[in-house]
Design a protein around this motif. Structure first.
Motif, PDB file in Angstrom:
ATOM      1  N   GLN A   1      35.763 -10.470 -30.235  1.00 49.15           N
ATOM      2  CA  GLN A   1      36.132 -11.856 -30.447  1.00 49.15           C
ATOM      3  C   GLN A   1      35.286 -12.741 -29.550  1.00 49.15           C
ATOM      4  O   GLN A   1      35.266 -12.557 -28.330  1.00 49.15           O
ATOM      5  N   LEU A   2      34.550 -13.654 -30.155  1.00 49.61           N
ATOM      6  CA  LEU A   2      33.693 -14.575 -29.410  1.00 49.61           C
ATOM      7  C   LEU A   2      34.140 -15.995 -29.698  1.00 49.61           C
ATOM      8  O   LEU A   2      34.393 -16.347 -30.858  1.00 49.61           O
ATOM      9  N   VAL A   3      34.201 -16.814 -28.668  1.00 49.53           N
ATOM     10  CA  VAL A   3      34.637 -18.198 -28.830  1.00 49.53           C
ATOM     11  C   VAL A   3      33.631 -19.106 -28.149  1.00 49.53           C
ATOM     12  O   VAL A   3      33.449 -19.044 -26.924  1.00 49.53           O
ATOM     13  N   GLU A   4      32.963 -19.955 -28.943  1.00 51.74           N
ATOM     14  CA  GLU A   4      31.988 -20.891 -28.394  1.00 51.74           C
ATOM     15  C   GLU A   4      32.650 -22.235 -28.095  1.00 51.74           C
ATOM     16  O   GLU A   4      33.626 -22.613 -28.747  1.00 51.74           O
ATOM     17  N   SER A   5      32.056 -22.931 -27.155  1.00 51.92           N
ATOM     18  CA  SER A   5      32.476 -24.291 -26.850  1.00 51.92           C
ATOM     19  C   SER A   5      31.309 -25.016 -26.206  1.00 51.92           C
ATOM     20  O   SER A   5      30.312 -24.389 -25.819  1.00 51.92           O
ATOM     21  N   GLY A   6      31.445 -26.341 -26.096  1.00 50.17           N
ATOM     22  CA  GLY A   6      30.441 -27.125 -25.381  1.00 50.17           C
ATOM     23  C   GLY A   6      29.501 -27.927 -26.239  1.00 50.17           C
ATOM     24  O   GLY A   6      28.653 -28.654 -25.721  1.00 50.17           O
ATOM     25  N   LEU A  16      23.022 -30.309 -22.681  1.00 51.37           N
ATOM     26  CA  LEU A  16      24.331 -29.770 -23.014  1.00 51.37           C
ATOM     27  C   LEU A  16      24.394 -28.339 -22.514  1.00 51.37           C
ATOM     28  O   LEU A  16      23.357 -27.672 -22.418  1.00 51.37           O
ATOM     29  N   ARG A  17      25.607 -27.876 -22.234  1.00 51.17           N
ATOM     30  CA  ARG A  17      25.794 -26.468 -21.881  1.00 51.17           C
ATOM     31  C   ARG A  17      26.826 -25.871 -22.815  1.00 51.17           C
ATOM     32  O   ARG A  17      27.966 -26.336 -22.885  1.00 51.17           O
ATOM     33  N   LEU A  18      26.415 -24.824 -23.512  1.00 51.04           N
ATOM     34  CA  LEU A  18      27.305 -24.095 -24.400  1.00 51.04           C
ATOM     35  C   LEU A  18      27.876 -22.884 -23.677  1.00 51.04           C
ATOM     36  O   LEU A  18      27.204 -22.283 -22.835  1.00 51.04           O
ATOM     37  N   SER A  19      29.110 -22.539 -24.036  1.00 47.76           N
ATOM     38  CA  SER A  19      29.761 -21.362 -23.467  1.00 47.76           C
ATOM     39  C   SER A  19      30.214 -20.442 -24.580  1.00 47.76           C
ATOM     40  O   SER A  19      30.606 -20.894 -25.651  1.00 47.76           O
ATOM     41  N   CYS A  20      30.155 -19.159 -24.306  1.00 48.38           N
ATOM     42  CA  CYS A  20      30.621 -18.149 -25.258  1.00 48.38           C
ATOM     43  C   CYS A  20      31.522 -17.186 -24.488  1.00 48.38           C
ATOM     44  O   CYS A  20      31.037 -16.403 -23.665  1.00 48.38           O
ATOM     45  N   THR A  75      31.830 -11.963 -18.643  1.00 54.04           N
ATOM     46  CA  THR A  75      32.484 -12.054 -19.934  1.00 54.04           C
ATOM     47  C   THR A  75      32.163 -13.363 -20.631  1.00 54.04           C
ATOM     48  O   THR A  75      32.544 -13.544 -21.787  1.00 54.04           O
ATOM     49  N   THR A  76      31.473 -14.264 -19.965  1.00 48.86           N
ATOM     50  CA  THR A  76      31.088 -15.534 -20.560  1.00 48.86           C
ATOM     51  C   THR A  76      29.577 -15.684 -20.495  1.00 48.86           C
ATOM     52  O   THR A  76      28.965 -15.455 -19.439  1.00 48.86           O
ATOM     53  N   VAL A  77      29.001 -16.059 -21.605  1.00 49.90           N
ATOM     54  CA  VAL A  77      27.562 -16.299 -21.690  1.00 49.90           C
ATOM     55  C   VAL A  77      27.342 -17.795 -21.896  1.00 49.90           C
ATOM     56  O   VAL A  77      28.008 -18.412 -22.733  1.00 49.90           O
ATOM     57  N   TYR A  78      26.424 -18.350 -21.137  1.00 53.70           N
ATOM     58  CA  TYR A  78      26.142 -19.779 -21.207  1.00 53.70           C
ATOM     59  C   TYR A  78      24.749 -20.021 -21.789  1.00 53.70           C
ATOM     60  O   TYR A  78      23.848 -19.187 -21.652  1.00 53.70           O
ATOM     61  N   LEU A  79      24.607 -21.164 -22.401  1.00 58.87           N
ATOM     62  CA  LEU A  79      23.291 -21.622 -22.826  1.00 58.87           C
ATOM     63  C   LEU A  79      23.115 -23.043 -22.325  1.00 58.87           C
ATOM     64  O   LEU A  79      23.727 -23.968 -22.863  1.00 58.87           O
ATOM     65  N   ASP A  88      16.556 -29.766 -32.392  1.00 58.18           N
ATOM     66  CA  ASP A  88      17.524 -28.797 -31.874  1.00 58.18           C
ATOM     67  C   ASP A  88      18.884 -28.947 -32.548  1.00 58.18           C
ATOM     68  O   ASP A  88      19.788 -28.138 -32.322  1.00 58.18           O
ATOM     69  N   THR A  89      19.033 -29.974 -33.361  1.00 56.68           N
ATOM     70  CA  THR A  89      20.291 -30.193 -34.061  1.00 56.68           C
ATOM     71  C   THR A  89      20.607 -29.022 -34.985  1.00 56.68           C
ATOM     72  O   THR A  89      19.799 -28.649 -35.829  1.00 56.68           O
ATOM     73  N   ALA A  90      21.782 -28.433 -34.803  1.00 53.31           N
ATOM     74  CA  ALA A  90      22.179 -27.252 -35.575  1.00 53.31           C
ATOM     75  C   ALA A  90      23.583 -26.841 -35.160  1.00 53.31           C
ATOM     76  O   ALA A  90      24.131 -27.355 -34.174  1.00 53.31           O
ATOM     77  N   VAL A  91      24.134 -25.897 -35.903  1.00 55.84           N
ATOM     78  CA  VAL A  91      25.335 -25.197 -35.455  1.00 55.84           C
ATOM     79  C   VAL A  91      24.861 -24.000 -34.648  1.00 55.84           C
ATOM     80  O   VAL A  91      24.015 -23.227 -35.120  1.00 55.84           O
ATOM     81  N   TYR A  92      25.386 -23.869 -33.451  1.00 55.88           N
ATOM     82  CA  TYR A  92      24.993 -22.792 -32.555  1.00 55.88           C
ATOM     83  C   TYR A  92      26.075 -21.716 -32.555  1.00 55.88           C
ATOM     84  O   TYR A  92      27.265 -22.012 -32.417  1.00 55.88           O
ATOM     85  N   TYR A  93      25.630 -20.462 -32.699  1.00 53.36           N
ATOM     86  CA  TYR A  93      26.528 -19.321 -32.770  1.00 53.36           C
ATOM     87  C   TYR A  93      26.200 -18.329 -31.654  1.00 53.36           C
ATOM     88  O   TYR A  93      25.030 -18.094 -31.336  1.00 53.36           O
ATOM     89  N   CYS A  94      27.251 -17.727 -31.137  1.00 54.86           N
ATOM     90  CA  CYS A  94      27.105 -16.636 -30.195  1.00 54.86           C
ATOM     91  C   CYS A  94      27.320 -15.330 -30.966  1.00 54.86           C
ATOM     92  O   CYS A  94      28.211 -15.261 -31.830  1.00 54.86           O
ATOM     93  N   ALA A  95      26.520 -14.306 -30.651  1.00 51.70           N
ATOM     94  CA  ALA A  95      26.627 -13.029 -31.354  1.00 51.70           C
ATOM     95  C   ALA A  95      26.469 -11.880 -30.369  1.00 51.70           C
ATOM     96  O   ALA A  95      25.777 -12.006 -29.355  1.00 51.70           O
TER      97      ALA A  95
END
Length: 124
Positions: A1-6, A16-20, A75-79, A88-95
């Protein structure tokens, strides 16, 4: 189970900083990667980290602007995304993968077995 935010909206040049967030079991999968998908385009591998040794890789279009990292609990990966551009506009996914991926496999979405729901990044 992966949950992105940010995700969110930002002007060009901004950051921006994304979290997974993942389970420890998922994180130990071997390769955690951020993908992105813009409307009408294929899903693109942006940055990844090999969980066993912490080595990282980046797509050509984001190298020098984006940084992938993990927290101490691993347990958390950041971008971290700096100097954002409209492209860079897009939907970003963690995998997450279930095994070691070579340099070709890691770019292929089908190499990954776990995905998050995605988070929208809009740069204007």
């Amino acid at each position: 189970q992966l949950v992105e935010s940010g995700g969110g909206s930002v002007q060009a040049g901004g950051s921006l900083r994304l979290s997974c967030e993942s389970s420890a079991y998922t994180y130990a999968s071997n390769c955690m990667t951020w993908f992105r998908q813009a409307p009408g385009k294929e899903r693109e591998g942006v940055a990844g980290i090999y969980t066993e040794d912490g080595s990282t890789w980046y797509g050509y279009s984001v190298k020098g602007r984006f940084t992938i990292s993990t927290d101490n609990a691993k347990t958390t990966v950041y971008l971290q995304m700096n100097n954002l551009k409209p492209e860079d506009t897009a939907v970003y996914y963690c995998a997450a993968s279930r095994g070691l991926l070579d340099s070709r496999q890691r770019l292929r979405p089908q190499s990954y077995t776990s995905w998050g729901q995605g988070t929208q990044v809009t740069v204007s």
